[in-house]
Design a protein around this motif. Structure first.
Motif, PDB file in Angstrom:
ATOM      1  N   LEU A 169       0.840  -1.190   0.000  1.00 34.03           N
ATOM      2  CA  LEU A 169       0.000   0.000   0.000  1.00 34.03           C
ATOM      3  C   LEU A 169       0.879   1.245   0.000  1.00 34.03           C
ATOM      4  CD1 LEU A 169      -3.113   0.927   0.541  1.00 34.03           C
ATOM      5  CD2 LEU A 169      -2.117   1.636   2.696  1.00 34.03           C
ATOM      6  N   SER A 171       0.714   5.270   0.384  1.00 37.21           N
ATOM      7  CA  SER A 171      -0.195   6.325   0.832  1.00 37.21           C
ATOM      8  C   SER A 171      -0.248   7.456  -0.176  1.00 37.21           C
ATOM      9  CB  SER A 171       0.253   6.873   2.183  1.00 37.21           C
ATOM     10  OG  SER A 171       1.391   7.693   2.012  1.00 37.21           O
ATOM     11  N   LEU A 213      -5.515  -0.519  -7.533  1.00 37.77           N
ATOM     12  CA  LEU A 213      -6.594  -0.565  -6.558  1.00 37.77           C
ATOM     13  C   LEU A 213      -6.586   0.637  -5.624  1.00 37.77           C
ATOM     14  CD1 LEU A 213      -6.128  -4.318  -5.626  1.00 37.77           C
ATOM     15  CD2 LEU A 213      -7.589  -3.323  -7.410  1.00 37.77           C
ATOM     16  N   THR A 214      -7.794   1.081  -5.266  1.00 38.82           N
ATOM     17  CA  THR A 214      -7.953   2.144  -4.290  1.00 38.82           C
ATOM     18  C   THR A 214      -8.198   1.541  -2.925  1.00 38.82           C
ATOM     19  OG1 THR A 214      -8.955   3.583  -5.943  1.00 38.82           O
ATOM     20  CG2 THR A 214      -9.306   4.144  -3.636  1.00 38.82           C
ATOM     21  N   GLU A 215      -7.478   2.061  -1.952  1.00 35.41           N
ATOM     22  CA  GLU A 215      -7.755   1.685  -0.572  1.00 35.41           C
ATOM     23  C   GLU A 215      -8.285   2.963   0.070  1.00 35.41           C
ATOM     24  OE1 GLU A 215      -6.191  -2.255   1.019  1.00 35.41           O
ATOM     25  OE2 GLU A 215      -6.429  -1.360  -0.932  1.00 35.41           O
ATOM     26  N   MET A 218      -6.786   5.449   2.591  1.00 37.18           N
ATOM     27  CA  MET A 218      -5.431   5.009   2.887  1.00 37.18           C
ATOM     28  C   MET A 218      -4.465   5.371   1.758  1.00 37.18           C
ATOM     29  SD  MET A 218      -5.790   3.171   5.738  1.00 37.18           S
ATOM     30  CE  MET A 218      -4.390   2.067   5.719  1.00 37.18           C
ATOM     31  N   TYR A 220      -3.133   3.869  -2.455  1.00 40.99           N
ATOM     32  CA  TYR A 220      -3.343   3.009  -3.607  1.00 40.99           C
ATOM     33  C   TYR A 220      -2.387   1.825  -3.546  1.00 40.99           C
ATOM     34  CZ  TYR A 220      -6.169   6.778  -5.451  1.00 40.99           C
ATOM     35  OH  TYR A 220      -7.146   7.714  -5.614  1.00 40.99           O
ATOM     36  N   ARG A 221      -2.756   0.809  -4.296  1.00 40.14           N
ATOM     37  CA  ARG A 221      -1.986  -0.425  -4.259  1.00 40.14           C
ATOM     38  C   ARG A 221      -1.932  -1.014  -5.663  1.00 40.14           C
ATOM     39  NH1 ARG A 221      -1.556  -3.904   0.089  1.00 40.14           N
ATOM     40  NH2 ARG A 221      -3.383  -3.050   1.100  1.00 40.14           N
TER      41      ARG A 221
END
Lengths: 224, 224
Positions: A169, A171, A213-215, A218, A220-221
């Motif tokens: 992840l 930030s 992907l969006t977290e 938090m 992105y990943r």
DNA sequence: CGCCGTTTTTACGCCTTCTTAACGCGTCCC
DNA sequence: GGGACGCGTTAAGAAGGCGTAAAAACGGCG
């Protein structure tokens, strides 16, 4: 026309090597710490790396690992330690050669010649592949279904940062500070625009991303 | 399965290395002198050579030269001499690594791993061809449709840098610093002029280049 | 000293990229 | 249930990058 990246935290050694190697026809890129070295390796076409293990900001082995993640450039390690264990560790981490201090300049030059000789033209391709697209970090190239995908500088910076941290992840603050600079750490706005653009270029279904992907809240990943 | 050719005149050392390397998964071809070594290198598929310099029948440097005449197999030199001069001579003769006695087995193993690891990727190509033109890097010659194309020094420097990094994106900062010097890193201007000239000389349709590509904001790329 | 090839400037029009704004959707928390 | 917030998406103006041509400055050589 060989370019050498020299990483050493002692200014006088850095300077001495810089002068001497330049006098012997090398182009020298100096770097006082590990972070700057990894950055410089990305922005310059480095042929050989001369790396002092005793760095202030990060372990020398981490620097080797950071380089070996995407390039096969020869790495010559300098170290004051004569211990056999240290040599083994460095060599197994991916270093090509290990020179103990103190060393003669002529020996370093000879090892540089040996390293760059066998490296020849660097054609090894460090690729990060997903089911949908491929990222060539060394050549700054992205392909999708065999076709090259053009990236703008900002798009590439964001993508590169994510791809260099696969599965991890990252930030928003980190992306913003590394791509736009510390002053933009709060402009989360930019990120949405660029993530949308990256997804439109790279995802099969941009509205339901699989790799970028969006977290929420938090960061992105990148998922392989 | 890596095959190692070990050349040493002392039977007990030869035997000890043979046993230890075999225990670590290597196939070992032992050789007590230089002549036998050169012969063995031709009859066996050798991946790495471990060469002791103190041989009874011929100088170690001659052995290196004899191998380098026809193969790029990695050569690790063992020697009791710590002198810097000996190291330089051996490395420049074509050795890849130099280990001084006494050495630990684990160090030798690590250097073996490093040598065989990088053995996979090398070979240089002095001639770069595209559908439109040919660049002879060794002779600094460019031909197009059989006809030589005349290049000015600056044009050649830029072209050479791009061609030596085929498919790789080269930042304009990098081109400027390598061709004009670090002080010109911001003069992106020059580049546009010279890229236009190169395209006029080398591209079928200079306005729509196929080989000398612009990546806006990022740099330039030579595509074969 | 003057010529000629090369490099460096300059100017201008086109095009890409960055930035900013606006709007809709979903989620979380009160 | 409703409001606030974060996120995704799109569009458009502003800013800067790029290509091109041609002129000016430079430097080597006869």
């Amino acid at each position: 026309m060989t370019t050498v990246l020299i990483v050493d935290d002692e200014p006088q050694i850095l300077r001495a090597l810089q002068i001497n190697l330049h006098a012997h026809g090398y182009t020298v890129v100096p770097s006082p710490n590990g972070k700057a070295a990894l950055l410089a390796a990305q922005t310059h076409a480095i042929d050989v790396v001369v790396l002092d293990l005793g760095l202030p900001d990060m372990d020398g082995l981490e620097v080797i690992a950071g380089l070996r993640g995407w390039t096969d450039v020869p790495i010559i390690v300098l170290s004051a330690r004569h211990g056999s264990h240290d040599k083994v560790e460095a060599l197994d981490a991916g270093a090509d050669d290990y020179v103990t201090k103190p060393f003669g300049l002529d020996e370093l030059l000879a090892r540089l010649r040996a390293a760059s000789r066998r490296a020849g033209t660097n054609t090894a391709e460090p690729l990060v592949e997903t089911a949908e697209f491929t990222v060539d970090l060394a050549n700054k190239r992205v392909t999708r279904a065999g076709e090259p995908v053009r990236m703008t500088p900002t798009e590439w910076s964001v993508l590169e940062l994510l791809v260099r941290n696969p599965g991890r992840l990252v930030s928003q603050q980190q992306i913003l500070t590394e791509v736009w600079g510390p002053a933009y750490a709060k402009e989360a706005h930019y990120l949405r625009v660029y993530m949308a653009q990256l997804r439109r270029k790279l995802e099969r279904d941009p509205a339901n991303p699989v790799h970028l992907l969006t977290e929420a809240g938090m960061g992105y990943r990148f998922a392989q």
